[in-house]
Design an enzyme around this catalytic site. Structure first.
Site, PDB file in Angstrom:
ATOM      1  N   ARG A 146       0.823  -1.201   0.000  1.00 11.53           N
ATOM      2  CA  ARG A 146       0.000   0.000   0.000  1.00 11.53           C
ATOM      3  C   ARG A 146       0.862   1.257   0.000  1.00 11.53           C
ATOM      4  NH1 ARG A 146      -4.838  -2.363   2.404  1.00 11.53           N
ATOM      5  NH2 ARG A 146      -6.589  -0.961   2.148  1.00 11.53           N
ATOM      6  N   ARG A 184     -21.250  -2.420   2.287  1.00 15.31           N
ATOM      7  CA  ARG A 184     -20.447  -3.627   2.522  1.00 15.31           C
ATOM      8  C   ARG A 184     -20.815  -4.242   3.867  1.00 15.31           C
ATOM      9  NH1 ARG A 184     -14.046  -3.859   1.690  1.00 15.31           N
ATOM     10  NH2 ARG A 184     -13.990  -2.068   3.089  1.00 15.31           N
ATOM     11  N   ARG A 223      -9.785   7.321   4.280  1.00 13.31           N
ATOM     12  CA  ARG A 223      -9.091   6.206   3.626  1.00 13.31           C
ATOM     13  C   ARG A 223      -8.850   6.499   2.155  1.00 13.31           C
ATOM     14  NH1 ARG A 223     -12.771   1.388   5.068  1.00 13.31           N
ATOM     15  NH2 ARG A 223     -11.194   0.152   3.984  1.00 13.31           N
TER      16      ARG A 223
END
Ligand code: ADP
Ligand code: ADP
Ligand code: ZN
Length: 213
Positions: A88, A127, A171
């Site tokens: 990441r 989600r 995020r």
């Protein structure tokens, strides 16, 4: 075959990585799942990681890299793996490249699941995750057979703490600042492949399979 999944949080990396793992018989390795399992079991690592995850920040490279290198050294990784959520950051990618180079090896494909920011908040708020087996669903697009219950293991599904809209925006910012540079990194290595992640799950998978075979 060694595969990396790139893409924003909620792009569908995990969903596709699980399908790839099943089709090609290689392990699916999600650093997020490893952290969540540690949080669930209240390990020291879990407590440390949670501080960052709850704010939508990245867990420090040092900690993350160690976990990942330990995992890929295990026996079941001999024939390859699909990494979901790692690397990441550029330093994470460099550590992975170096570790593989030592064994005369390299990543084969970096697959960028491309989904615009506008679609992400919707993906995340819908989600639902199973913290027991790692399965994920979407209340509209990929619903479980029985509402709130995992098809695979029967556990209760939850909205992850870090999937609340305010954390999702953090995020996304972290993604653009720290993770998106990996697209150039793997383009330069000649292994970047982009798929249109806005298509339905099966269509995205077909794009990936045609790249891999
Ligand atoms: P998503 O699939 O929605 O992108 P993940 O499950 O991959 O989310 O990751 C959840 C959180 O775990 C991240 O927001 C971050 O805090 C932490 N995390 C997971 N993988 C890494 C990584 N490679 N480096 C740093 N932090 C990570
Ligand atoms: P990531 O691992 O990139 O964070 P997930 O695979 O967990 O993303 O997917 C994020 C959410 O979007 C989940 O609710 C998942 O069920 C749903 N989803 C995944 N792929 C698709 C798709 N192609 N179309 C619509 N929803 C999807
Ligand atoms: Zn489950």
């Amino acid at each position: 075959m060694k595969i990396i999944m790139l893409g924003a949080p909620g792009a569908g990396k995990g969903t596709q990585a699980k399908m790839i793992a099943e089709k090609y018989g290689i392990p699916h390795i999600s650093t997020g799942d490893i952290f969540r399992a540690n949080i669930k079991n209240a390990t020291e690592l879990g407590m440390e990681a949670k501080k960052y995850m709850d704010e939508g920040k990245l867990v420090p490279d040092e900690l993350t890299v160690k976990i990942l290198l330990d995992r890929v050294a295990q026996d079941d990784c001999k024939n390859g793996y699909v990494l979901d959520g790692f690397p990441r950051t550029i330093p994470q990618a460099e550590v992975l490249t170096a570790a593989l180079e030592k064994m005369n090896d390299a990543v084969d494909f970096a697959i960028d699941v491309n989904v615009p920011d506008e679609n992400i908040v919707n993906r995340m708020s819908g989600r639902r995750a199973c913290l027991t087996c790692g399965a994920t669903y979407h209340i509209v697009h990929i619903p479980p057979k029985q509402e709130g219950i995992c098809d695979k293991c029967g556990s209760a599904l939850v909205l992850r703490d870090d999937d609340k809209p305010e954390t999702v925006l953090n995020r996304l910012k972290v993604y653009h600042d720290q993770t998106q540079p990996l697209i150039d990194y793997y383009t330069e290595k000649g292994i970047l492949k982009t798929v249109d992640g806005t298509k339905d799950m099966q269509e995205v998978f077909e794009q990936i399979v045609s790249i891999l075979s």
